[in-house]
Scaffold this motif. Structure first.
Motif: not given
Ligand code: ADP
Length: 199
Positions: A160, A163-164
């Motif tokens: 993920r 996404e950051k």
């Protein structure tokens, strides 16, 4: 002087310390949450606060580090309670140490879990295949692969990172490849070379 603070994060055994060592070798100021945490453990008031929060992990009134680790990693609610106390203290001390440097880096293992990414100008996330991380981290920490796997499960999912909106250091090759990756990331960040080191 405008100062830029960057966090280096990643799961256990991903190569955060290795990336930070590369940055330190280049001459950048590098700080570490783990180091601050170790220093805090020397502080009686901090240990007493932990003993009050986790009486099940004390012996003779003193909190025991190993017992506390086993206790909190067995239950996410316990871990959350520990982190809610320790993380803000560690983060404030870290930011205090980073003050006054034109560019500095900090190793922050639980950056996204704690929601501290907004305190930095940018984030480098180090990502390494789980199989490579397990053995190295178990050997380094004197822990079993199962214990390391348990800690990994409590950490932010590396798939993920995209996404950051962070820069990702893929660390599935050699140390030399990781060094070249760090050079590329520094160029992307556009940070100046550390004082006295030239361009
Ligand atoms: P972290 O700080 O994220 O827990 P480390 O930087 O301590 O991870 O790396 C975990 C272990 O893997 C260490 O023993 C380190 O020397 C080793 N390691 C990390 N990256 C590489 C690499 N590219 N090649 C070989 N060993 C590596």
């Amino acid at each position: 002087m405008q100062s830029k603070r960057y966090a280096v994060t990643g799961g256990i055994g991903s190569g955060k310390s290795t990336v930070c060592a590369i940055l330190a070798k280049k001459g950048y100021p590098v700080f570490s949450c783990d180091e601050i945490s170790r220093e805090l453990w020397q502080d009686g008031a901090y240990r007493r606060a932990l003993a009050r929060l986790f009486p099940a992990c004390t012996k003779g009134g003193e909190v025991e580090k190993k017992a506390l680790a086993a206790y909190v990693f067995a239950d996410p609610r316990r871990l959350a309670r520990l982190n809610a106390y320790t993380h803000p203290i560690i983060m404030e001390e870290l930011l205090r140490r980073m003050e006054g440097h034109a560019v500095s880096f900090a190793e922050v293992p639980l950056l996204f879990e704690a929601g501290f990414e907004t305190r930095f100008d940018g984030v480098i996330a180090v990502r390494r295949e789980e199989a490579l991380r397990l053995d190295a981290a178990a050997a380094r920490d004197g822990a079993s692969r199962e214990e390391i796997r348990l800690r990994m499960r409590s950490q932010f999912d590396p798939t993920r990172y995209e996404e950051k909106n962070c820069l990702i250091a893929e660390n599935n090759g050699t140390r030399e490849e990781l060094e070249r990756c760090v050079d590329r990331l520094l160029a992307t960040l556009g940070v100046p070379a550390p004082c006295g080191r030239g361009a």
